[in-house]
Structure formats: structure tokens, C-alpha cells
Design a protein around this motif. Structure first.
Motif, PDB file in Angstrom:
ATOM      1  N   LYS A 175      21.858  39.756   3.679  1.00  0.00           N
ATOM      2  CA  LYS A 175      22.527  38.594   4.214  1.00  0.00           C
ATOM      3  C   LYS A 175      22.124  38.435   5.682  1.00  0.00           C
ATOM      4  O   LYS A 175      22.227  39.378   6.469  1.00  0.00           O
ATOM      5  N   VAL A 176      21.650  37.254   6.023  1.00  0.00           N
ATOM      6  CA  VAL A 176      21.206  36.991   7.382  1.00  0.00           C
ATOM      7  C   VAL A 176      22.403  36.607   8.255  1.00  0.00           C
ATOM      8  O   VAL A 176      23.236  35.768   7.863  1.00  0.00           O
ATOM      9  N   LYS A 177      22.473  37.226   9.427  1.00  0.00           N
ATOM     10  CA  LYS A 177      23.570  36.930  10.360  1.00  0.00           C
ATOM     11  C   LYS A 177      23.146  35.865  11.354  1.00  0.00           C
ATOM     12  O   LYS A 177      21.989  35.819  11.781  1.00  0.00           O
TER      13      LYS A 177
END
Length: 330
Positions: free
Chosen positions: A326-328
Motif C-alpha cells: 500500500k502506497v502512503k
């Protein structure tokens, strides 16, 4: 001459000459990279340089392997400065395979698949006259130095992979000199390791299928590659028995491209002429267990050997745990 990298009994990193089961340490150089750099700087032949610095310390290869002290035959202290790449559709295979392939690529070019067009182009133009550039091969990127495994190490397969299959190949090992000129340090046997099920879904998935670990070694062959290289590829079951076995052929006599042509089309890019970088470039194969409907399972092992490269390359397959990404937002 065969060179290997290892950790000695004193926990010191070494590069040595391998002769049967005996490793003779090379004094003054802790790595293949350092030895190759000195060969470039001094204008020395690598084999002679290694012989001139051969010391008195020796060890058993079997003991080094059993203790887990064997390293890949070449690496870089910063893995990001080691490119791992390859070319495909370069090998002619056995006599039967060649005959079948020539039938497939005969007739009108328009009727061929893109892969068969590429193979035909190689057959017709992959071996140019010396000093000339031939047709471009298929080319792919695998990763950096962090994906390279040595013999005895496990090859991990991502949880999302649809297949983990061997590709018994010869790899060229290179160091780019201070003037940007690529220098071939030698050759090694390798397992290019790919996801053939993903690739078969659509050839545009080739890039995805190649972003995997690989294995190289255990030894580096110094000098020219024989025109004909014969070896054997095996799948070893969890019970230790051979589940699949097949011979493979390599060397220019069994290829549709010359090594020089494959090297030209890799190193023609300025990106790959950066001084100090290491390159591991796979030359392709025509032999796969996947082609015989073999699906290698976790816990089984790949074994690839060719006498000219010394001891076999053997690695067990494992499967990594799923790790969602999951990209922040920063």
C-alpha cells in the motif's frame, strides 16, 4: 580457469582458483571485482594475474559449500550497481527442436507470431560479420544484484507468482572500466528462473515474468566460451529423487546469435557504460521443464550442470508469504 568467491575458515572474504575439489586462495584480493579492477588498471590478463597471486592457503570446495560459505562468483558492494539482464529466443536447441523450429518460422512472415518473427530475425541476422552489428535480440531486465543467489541458497518465489520454473543458461559477467568500456570477466552457469505461466498469458507480460530471483555459479569461467557447451538440467523432488531431467545445449554453435552481437546490443546503451558497474547478462536457453508440463513445487530443487563450469548449480524453491503493498501519501 575457474574462480570462486567464498568466506574462508577465518571468516575472511576471499576469491580463489577452483581445481576439482581444491580452492587455492588468491592473495591480495578479497573479491572478484577487485581482481578484475586490477586487471583493467594494469592491463593484465585476468588468468595470469590470478596465477601470479595464487597463495599457499587451500580449502576443500565441498567443505566450503557444506558450511554455507560459498558466495556468488561476482558481485558489487552496492547491489544497485549490479545489473541483471538477459536475452531470449537465441538458442536453436537439439536437432529435433531445430527442425521443428525451422518449420514454424518458414513461409510468410505475416503469418508468424511476434515471438516467431523475432526468432526468425535472429536466425537470419544474428551472426553478422566481425565488426558489424546484427539484428537486435529480445532483451529483458531481471533486477539488480540483490536478486542473485549462489548454489546451495534458496530461490524464493513471490506469493503472487503463477509459476516458478528454471531456465538453464550461460551468463556473461562484466565490469565496466573507468573509460566506460565493458570488460568481460568471464562466464558462469545460471538459472535465470522465470514465471512461464504469467508470460504465456500474454507476451506483453514478459517484463513481469522476469522480475524474479536468479542463481549464478558456483564458479566463473575465465577466458573464451567453448563453441559447444553441453549440460544437464534436473528437477529434484522433496524425496531427493530426480523428477525430471533433460540435456541442454549452449555456446555459439547452438545459438542463432553470436555472443558479440548480444553484448553489442546490451552495452550500446550509455546507461550500461557507467564505470564501475557490474553486469550479469543471461544468454538464453531452449530447454525448460515447463515445456514438458512440469510444475516445480516449494521444497523441490533445481540442479543445472555443465562440466566446463565445474560443480553444479543447485537451489531449492521456496514461496514467500503474501505481502500486500500500500502506497502512503506524504
Amino acid at each position: 580457469m575457474l574462480l570462486i568467491q567464498y568466506i574462508d575458515v577465518h571468516h575472511t572474504r576471499r576469491v580463489g582458483i577452483l581445481d576439482q575439489d581444491r580452492i587455492t586462495a588468491i592473495d591480495g584480493f578479497a573479491t572478484t571485482l577487485a581482481l578484475a579492477q586490477h586487471a583493467i588498471d594494469s592491463g593484465s590478463a585476468l588468468e595470469q594475474l590470478a596465477r601470479d597471486h595464487a597463495g599457499s592457503a587451500t580449502e576443500s570446495y565441498a567443505a566450503v559449500l557444506a558450511a554455507g560459505r560459498l558466495l556468488a562468483p561476482i558481485d558489487h558492494p552496492d547491489p544497485a550497481h549490479c545489473y541483471v539482464t538477459g536475452t531470449g529466443l537465441t538458442h536453436l536447441g537439439s536437432a529435433d527442436t531445430r527442425d521443428a523450429m525451422h518449420k514454424k518460422i518458414g513461409g510468410a512472415v505475416e503469418a508468424l507470431s511476434d515471438s516467431m518473427k523475432m526468432f526468425r530475425m535472429g536466425v537470419e541476422g544474428g551472426k553478422p560479420q566481425s565488426g558489424e552489428a546484427g539484428v537486435q535480440p529480445e532483451w529483458f531486465y531481471k533486477g539488480d544484484g540483490s536478486i542473485v543467489r549462489t548454489t546451495g541458497a534458496t530461490i524464493p518465489m513471490p506469493a503472487f507468482a503463477l509459476d516458478g520454473g528454471e531456465e538453464p543458461e550461460i551468463a556473461g559477467l562484466y565490469l565496466v572500466g573507468p573509460d566506460g568500456a565493458p570488460c568481460r570477466v568471464g562466464y558462469a552457469i545460471g538459472n535465470e528462473f522465470s514465471d512461464h505461466v504469467t508470460e504465456r498469458q500474454n507476451y506483453l507480460y514478459l517484463a513481469h515474468s522476469k522480475l524474479r530471483n536468479c542463481a549464478v555459479g558456483p564458479a566463473l569461467l575465465v577466458g573464451e566460451l567453448p563453441a559447444h557447451v553441453a549440460g544437464t538440467s534436473r528437477i529434484i523432488g522433496v524425496d531427493g529423487a530426480v523428477r525430471w531431467e533433460k540435456p541442454f545445449l549452449s555456446g555459439e554453435q547452438n545459438m542463432s546469435h553470436t555472443i558479440a552481437n548480444l553484448e553489442h546490443h546490451h552495452f550500446k546503451y550509455p546507461l550500461f557504460q557507467r564505470p564501475g558497474d557490474v553486469h550479469i547478462h543471461f544468454f538464453g536457453t531452449a530447454t525448460l521443464s515447463f515445456a514438458d508440463n512440469i510444475s516445480v513445487q516449494s521444497g523441490e530443487a533445481f540442479e543445472i550442470e555443465a562440466p566446463v563450469f565445474g560443480p553444479p548449480l543447485r537451489n531449492q524453491l521456496s514461496v514467500l508469504d503474501a505481502a500486500p503493498v500500500k502506497v502512503k501519501t506524504l
